[in-house]
Design an enzyme around this catalytic site. Structure first.
Site, PDB file in Angstrom:
ATOM      1  N   LEU A  97       0.817  -1.214   0.000  1.00 27.61           N
ATOM      2  CA  LEU A  97       0.000   0.000   0.000  1.00 27.61           C
ATOM      3  C   LEU A  97       0.849   1.262   0.000  1.00 27.61           C
ATOM      4  O   LEU A  97       0.453   2.290  -0.545  1.00 27.61           O
ATOM      5  CB  LEU A  97      -0.925   0.014   1.231  1.00 27.61           C
ATOM      6  CG  LEU A  97      -2.007  -1.065   1.286  1.00 27.61           C
ATOM      7  CD1 LEU A  97      -2.777  -0.970   2.586  1.00 27.61           C
ATOM      8  CD2 LEU A  97      -2.954  -0.956   0.102  1.00 27.61           C
ATOM      9  N   LYS A 126       5.177   2.931   1.074  1.00 25.37           N
ATOM     10  CA  LYS A 126       6.516   2.704   1.619  1.00 25.37           C
ATOM     11  C   LYS A 126       7.169   4.042   1.880  1.00 25.37           C
ATOM     12  O   LYS A 126       7.110   4.952   1.040  1.00 25.37           O
ATOM     13  CB  LYS A 126       7.341   1.878   0.629  1.00 25.37           C
ATOM     14  CG  LYS A 126       8.668   1.383   1.173  1.00 25.37           C
ATOM     15  CD  LYS A 126       9.320   0.446   0.169  1.00 25.37           C
ATOM     16  CE  LYS A 126      10.638  -0.081   0.700  1.00 25.37           C
ATOM     17  NZ  LYS A 126      11.283  -0.979  -0.282  1.00 25.37           N
ATOM     18  N   ASN A 131      10.410   6.219   4.531  1.00 27.83           N
ATOM     19  CA  ASN A 131      11.789   6.098   4.990  1.00 27.83           C
ATOM     20  C   ASN A 131      11.918   5.143   6.173  1.00 27.83           C
ATOM     21  O   ASN A 131      12.971   4.540   6.394  1.00 27.83           O
ATOM     22  CB  ASN A 131      12.329   7.473   5.391  1.00 27.83           C
ATOM     23  CG  ASN A 131      12.439   8.404   4.202  1.00 27.83           C
ATOM     24  OD1 ASN A 131      12.820   7.972   3.121  1.00 27.83           O
ATOM     25  ND2 ASN A 131      12.087   9.666   4.385  1.00 27.83           N
ATOM     26  N   PHE A 132      10.840   5.039   6.963  1.00 23.58           N
ATOM     27  CA  PHE A 132      10.939   4.282   8.206  1.00 23.58           C
ATOM     28  C   PHE A 132      10.215   2.943   8.165  1.00 23.58           C
ATOM     29  O   PHE A 132      10.541   2.044   8.921  1.00 23.58           O
ATOM     30  CB  PHE A 132      10.369   5.117   9.365  1.00 23.58           C
ATOM     31  CG  PHE A 132      10.985   6.477   9.469  1.00 23.58           C
ATOM     32  CD1 PHE A 132      12.284   6.618   9.913  1.00 23.58           C
ATOM     33  CD2 PHE A 132      10.282   7.605   9.095  1.00 23.58           C
ATOM     34  CE1 PHE A 132      12.864   7.871  10.003  1.00 23.58           C
ATOM     35  CE2 PHE A 132      10.856   8.863   9.183  1.00 23.58           C
ATOM     36  CZ  PHE A 132      12.155   9.003   9.638  1.00 23.58           C
ATOM     37  N   SER A 142       6.921   0.343   5.973  1.00 23.33           N
ATOM     38  CA  SER A 142       6.035   0.085   4.839  1.00 23.33           C
ATOM     39  C   SER A 142       4.689  -0.393   5.363  1.00 23.33           C
ATOM     40  O   SER A 142       4.579  -0.903   6.474  1.00 23.33           O
ATOM     41  CB  SER A 142       6.637  -0.981   3.914  1.00 23.33           C
ATOM     42  OG  SER A 142       6.802  -2.207   4.610  1.00 23.33           O
ATOM     43  N   LYS A 191       1.413  -2.433   9.157  1.00 23.96           N
ATOM     44  CA  LYS A 191       2.603  -1.595   9.101  1.00 23.96           C
ATOM     45  C   LYS A 191       3.763  -2.311   9.774  1.00 23.96           C
ATOM     46  O   LYS A 191       3.611  -2.868  10.866  1.00 23.96           O
ATOM     47  CB  LYS A 191       2.344  -0.252   9.799  1.00 23.96           C
ATOM     48  CG  LYS A 191       3.543   0.692   9.764  1.00 23.96           C
ATOM     49  CD  LYS A 191       3.197   2.039  10.388  1.00 23.96           C
ATOM     50  CE  LYS A 191       4.388   2.989  10.322  1.00 23.96           C
ATOM     51  NZ  LYS A 191       4.070   4.321  10.890  1.00 23.96           N
ATOM     52  N   ASP A 213       3.329  15.092  12.235  1.00 16.19           N
ATOM     53  CA  ASP A 213       3.483  14.768  10.817  1.00 16.19           C
ATOM     54  C   ASP A 213       2.150  14.912  10.099  1.00 16.19           C
ATOM     55  O   ASP A 213       1.778  14.076   9.276  1.00 16.19           O
ATOM     56  CB  ASP A 213       4.024  13.343  10.670  1.00 16.19           C
ATOM     57  CG  ASP A 213       4.615  13.085   9.268  1.00 16.19           C
ATOM     58  OD1 ASP A 213       4.732  14.051   8.496  1.00 16.19           O
ATOM     59  OD2 ASP A 213       4.940  11.926   8.976  1.00 16.19           O
TER      60      ASP A 213
END
Length: 1100
Positions: free
Chosen positions: A824, A826, A828-829, A831, A851, A945
């Site tokens: 679904l 991806k 930096n930290f 997927s 996740k 975020d």
């Protein structure tokens, strides 16, 4: 005590205690209107319906029919409430005392901001209650407080709060009796307005202290009386303050047990603002199970116990995603009390015509259902409905009077020289039950007989001839003044009418490359497709994932149907439900190829032909119910399927060994709206008759007809004889309004007849269909399955084991049962993958989003666990739902399991559907995000975020905040925190103090929210994204790191430019969010009502 008024009961008052020595009587207590004993109504020997008693009490209290549904009857100690259908039998030696009370509560009753009754226009909404109800609620709250029924604390602050309530109570008495404070206090002691425990504390003080308290009360009373507030405003203030002090007074809590276990009892709590919550043991930490719109059905069965506990009842609540809550009650009265509460809230909030089970159905509602009569809707709604029906002369609406319990109103459309007009007639019901209408010679025994007499009676109203021709019957989920709208809760989806008009059916699906597909044997042909078995191969991070798939290739001879075929694919790609086939995507290489999951046992019509008489009625009932669940899900989304038949129902699990069968509804294929009459005739009897009348729209009612025909097909073991007739005879069958042969099971035959009514408006909703199927499954129809002795029959489960008990936390997902489907997203930290949780290994489990971390060092694991704990504690309509966690071997790895929202992130959604998302929809999204952030702020959570990429889309009218990977909880006593290891950050969404000093707070989230507003109104256009705009401001020859240059730009007062189509008011809100000082930025609690007002003020 207040002087006698027209609301004083006509029956003389006597004792009001349970210990009354009077025999053979039933007393209904009304809340006292002032100091003194409560009023009461008394009834002698006989049988009395609870709803009839409520009507008598409502008349005595001046409660209008519109507000009747807020009230119920309880025992004198409030240990049990009675459903409207309960019958009280009064015999020679019986004495019963009941209490008439307002049972259904909503947050902030007064005004229109938080909740209100539905209006045809946003400026025509009205308050939930009127002044008579307000007066009753005040008397109820006051009685609870001064009688000691409410538990109270005695801290100095709480003592002050209760003294303030006493002042408000005295002030409203002074207003009512037109007395000055000094005169009032000569006859009424302020201590009579306090809870008993506080009275005792004051009485125990010395004379000086008591005198000081009294002087304080007198001075406060004079100030309040001197203000301009009237008596009702003082009552409203009293109610709000008391509910703020005691929020538990507006909820009901039930002690329940876990089926089949002897553990500590759990708790169920029901509240008007958030639905059903549960807690294990005696813990007060409640977890939300579902809000009322999420409830699909409720059933009551005898609990599987033996011995003395045989009176226990098992209540099952099924929510929309397939999870169930099972709670065991000690007896039938307690179970009915709970179900009647949930049932009543559902009617008030979602559908005023629905009831979940007949045991709690209001008799007046059943009467209305039989007579095609509406509830006490206002004239505005009656005329609006007649206009929506085309304003045809002779069409009429029958409704209960909003003012009088013994009257009905007939509102009809008549033809006048100036055009259509709307006239009304009053129908009276006398004490004997007969109905009369001025102009008719004699009364009639029923409304149906009276209306039949009106059809050719030559009646005239205001000089206009009244010739009735057709009735506009009530419809499921109709909006009217009987519905309460709660601001801040999940919006109800609008009724769907056509795939072409439906939001989710815009072309949007995952594209699958040709080289990832492997073709196997041909499985046959559909009406427009060739069907193959195949395999899809996907490589993610060097790991290969294989999935067995079904490939539907659009036949090149039907190019004219290509758009409809792709619309069906788009619809299936944007819905997620256990009983709907999963669509992987579409391959567009040459031919259009729909790639679906492979369902091993194939279509159910073929299965039934093979198995024949070996298939039990119980098995068929469960299959039929699962199909109804799938269609109810689509109905709630406003999405018509349009092609329901047994060949579209696929069997994923045969059942056995204690497991029920499991079906999945396949894609609709080409819509009936683009088919020729010849092809539609070929689909008789599954296609609804209205689809043959050259209609270009497909409505939800067509699926009810298809469901009825499919149910008949399943129980008959094959298609109807009509399928083999010539086309002309098939059409003649519809023209003559023919019916399929009746099944031998009367109740099931009646349900099929309702579903296949030729008037689409008479067909039941799928919730009503599920209710009736529940009645069959829990009745002696189970005997038809003839189970083998000693072998338990399969459970009636929705999703094959996806249950949620009242005292059990289903938060652990076994890793081996998580089947990968696709990637679904991806970052930096980590997927996020789409998986199916499939413990039975037959592709019947629910779809979930999983996740996992890209790098699993100790620091990353710690942060990930913190993210999980934060999300687990959040329960809001506007935050993605936590489902649980999955551990790897030895708990060396951890994965977060969340709900799957197939429409994806808001950024991509805006880019895909820009052309049809107008300002009002963007404002709705903004308000929902703001409400979600307000909820987070109230729980001291800073998101860090917030961006459109981290907002997920549940539907065209509902978004949810996701991705809490950077979120932090504020320490107690602090309004900000400093990040020591900032790592990679979305700098173009960050506030200046976050960029320069790593300081994060609720105010820094407000800055990010301003950027989200910018993204919304630019539709996340990549050319003018926040990063693109700021980099453009920096220029091509920028020196130094981007972060430093960005700080310089912000310090110079540079901000993102106003989007071209953005309303001025929203631009102003953006600038407020981007104030340099955190203290100058508005709080989310301030922004929310402003955005709400902007959204409500937009047309449409």
């Amino acid at each position: 005590m207040a002087p006698p008024s027209e609301e004083t009961p006509l029956i003389p008052q006597r004792s009001c205690s349970l210990s009354s020595s009077e025999a053979g009587a039933l007393h209904v207590l009304l809340p006292p209107r002032g100091p003194g004993p409560p009023q009461r109504l008394s009834f002698s020997f006989g049988d009395y319906l609870a709803e009839d008693l409520c009507v008598r009490a409502a008349k005595a209290c001046g409660i209008l029919p519109v507000y009747h549904s807020l009230f119920a009857l309880a025992t004198e100690d409030f240990s049990c409430w009675f459903p409207p259908s309960h019958i009280f039998c009064i015999e020679d030696v019986d004495t019963q005392v009941l209490v008439y009370r307002l049972r259904f509560y909503f947050p902030d009753w007064f005004g229109l901001e938080t909740c209100h009754r539905f209006g045809l226009r946003k400026d025509l909404t009205s308050a939930i209650l009127d002044l008579h109800v307000l007066e009753h609620l005040f008397a109820q709250h006051r009685s609870d407080l001064v009688s000691g029924r409410l538990p109270v604390g005695l801290s100095m602050k709480e003592q002050g709060e209760f003294l303030s309530l006493a002042v408000l109570d005295l002030a409203q008495m002074a207003r009512e009796q037109a007395q000055r404070p000094g005169e009032l206090l000569k006859t009424v002691s302020y201590k009579a307005c306090l809870p008993p425990s506080l009275r005792d504390v004051i009485q125990g003080q010395n004379f000086v202290t008591r005198r000081r308290i009294r002087r304080t009360v007198v001075l406060a009373l004079r100030r309040v009386v001197a203000c301009q507030a009237d008596r009702y405003a003082l009552m409203a203030k009293y109610i709000l303050d008391l509910e703020r002090l005691h929020p538990a007074a507006t909820t009901e809590t039930f002690r329940v047990g876990l089926p089949g276990a002897q553990e500590e009892p759990g708790l169920l709590r029901v509240a008007g603002d958030n639905g059903i919550s549960w807690s294990s043991g005696d813990q007060e930490l409640f977890q939300t199970f579902c809000d009322f719109p999420e409830i699909v059905d409720v059933s009551i069965k005898q609990a599987p116990r033996v011995g003395p506990a045989g009176e226990h009842r098992l209540v099952t609540v099924t929510r929309m995603d397939g999870h169930i809550l099972e709670a065991e009650f000690p007896g039938l009265p307690e179970a009915l009390s709970f179900v009647a509460l949930v049932d009543g809230y559902f009617r008030l909030i979602c559908d005023s015509r629905h009831y979940f089970c007949k045991e709690v159905a209001p008799p007046r509602l059943l009467e209305e259902e039989a007579e095609l009569c509406h509830g006490p809707i206002t004239l505005d709604f009656a005329i609006h409905k007649l206009k929506a029906a085309g304003s045809l002369p002779g069409t009429y609406i029958l409704r209960r009077s909003p003012q009088d319990y013994d009257s009905f109103l007939l509102t009809a459309c008549v033809q006048t020289p100036l055009g259509p007009d709307y006239k009304g007639c009053l129908i009276r019901q006398d004490p004997s039950g007969a109905f009369s209408l001025v102009g008719l010679s004699q009364p009639h025994r029923s409304l149906r007989e009276l209306l039949a007499a009106c059809w050719n009676s030559g009646l005239r109203v205001d000089g206009a001839a009244l010739n009735l021709t057709s009735c506009c019957a009530p419809r499921p989920k109709e909006k009217s003044n009987l519905i309460v709208v709660r601001r801040g809760c999940t919006p109800a989806p609008a009724p769907g009418c056509s795939p072409s008009c439906c939001a989710l059916t815009q072309l949007s699906f995952h594209t699958i490359p040709t080289d990832s597909l492997e073709w196997h044997e041909n499985l046959g042909h559909g009406s427009f497709t060739k069907i193959f078995r195949g395999r899809r191969r996907e490589v993610v991070d060097g790991e290969t994932h294989d999935s067995e798939v079904l490939l539907k290739v659009m036949d090149s001879r039907h190019r004219n149907c290509m758009e409809s075929f792709l619309e069906a694919a788009s619809l299936m790609s944007q819905v997620s439900y256990p009983h709907l086939v999963l669509l992987h995507g579409v391959c567009m290489a040459g031919d259009s190829i729909m790639v679906q999951e492979f369902v091993y046992l194939g279509a159910i019509d073929m299965y039934l032909r093979k198995r024949g008489h070996l298939v039990s009625a119980s098995w068929k009932l469960q299959v039929t119910k699962q199909l109804a669940y799938a269609l109810n899900y689509l109905e709630d989304k406003g999405l018509p399927h349009g092609n329901v038949s047994a060949r579209k129902v696929l069997l994923a699990r045969e059942g056995g060994d204690g497991n029920p069968p499991f079906i999945k509804l396949s894609d609709p294929g080409v819509s009936p709206t683009v088919l020729s009459l010849e092809m539609l005739t070929d689909r008789i009897p599954w296609v609804a008759p209205e689809c043959l009348q050259e209609a270009q729209t497909l409505c939800l009612e067509a699926d009810k007809w298809g469901f009825g025909a499919t149910t008949w097909e399943v129980f008959s073991g094959g298609p109807a004889h009509i399928t083999s007739l010539e086309p002309a005879k098939k059409l003649k069958f519809y023209e003559d309004q023919g019916q399929l042969p009746a099944l031998k099971w009367t109740e099931l035959a009646g349900l099929i007849t309702q579903c296949m009514a030729y008037d689409p408006g008479r067909r039941p909703s799928f919730r009503a269909i599920l209710r009736d199927l529940n009645g069959l499954i829990t009745s002696d129809y189970e005997l038809l399955s003839d189970p083998t002795p000693g072998i338990p029959s399969p459970r009636d489960e929705l999703c094959g084991g996806a249950q949620l008990y009242a005292c059990q936390d289903p938060a652990i997902f076994e890793e081996r049962h998580l089947k990968y489907i696709s990637l679904l997203g991806k970052g930096n930290f980590g997927s996020v993958e789409l998986c199916r949780y499939d413990p039975l290994g037959d592709n019947t489990g629910p779809l979930v989003a999983v996740k996992q971390l890209q790098h699993s060092g100790p620091d990353q694991q710690r942060d990930f666990q913190r993210e999980i704990q934060i999300l687990k504690a959040l329960h809001s309509d506007f935050i993605v739902k936590y489902r649980g966690v999955s551990y790897g071997p030895g708990r060396q790895s951890l994965r977060l399991v969340m709900e799957y929202l197939p429409s994806g992130c808001l950024r991509d959604f805006l880019q895909r559907h820009r052309a049809r998302l107008h300002t009002d929809r963007l404002l709705l999204f903004a308000w929902q995000i703001c409400k979600g952030m307000e909820y987070l702020g109230a729980r001291r959570c800073v998101h860090r975020d917030l961006a459109a990429r981290n907002i997920l889309v549940e539907s065209e009218a509902h978004v949810k905040i996701a991705d809490f990977g950077l979120a932090k909880l504020l320490p107690l006593g602090k309004d900000y925190y400093v990040v020591r290891e900032p790592g990679q950050s979305p700098i173009f969404w960050y506030a200046p103090e976050s960029l320069s000093d790593n300081i994060f707070s609720r105010q820094s989230d407000v800055w990010s929210f301003g950027v989200v507003l910018y993204e919304l109104f630019t539709y996340c256009d990549k050319s003018c994204s926040p990063s693109a705009e700021f980099l453009r401001m920096m220029g091509p020859e920028r020196e130094g790191p981007p972060l430093c240059r960005l700080l310089e730009l912000l310090a110079e007062g540079r901000r993102l430019p106003p989007p071209p189509t953005c309303p001025t008011e929203v631009q102003e809100l953006m600038q407020l969010c981007w104030a340099p000082s955190p203290h100058d930025r508005p709080a989310f609690g301030t922004l929310s009502p402003q955005l709400d007002a902007l959204w409500r003020g937009r047309p449409g």
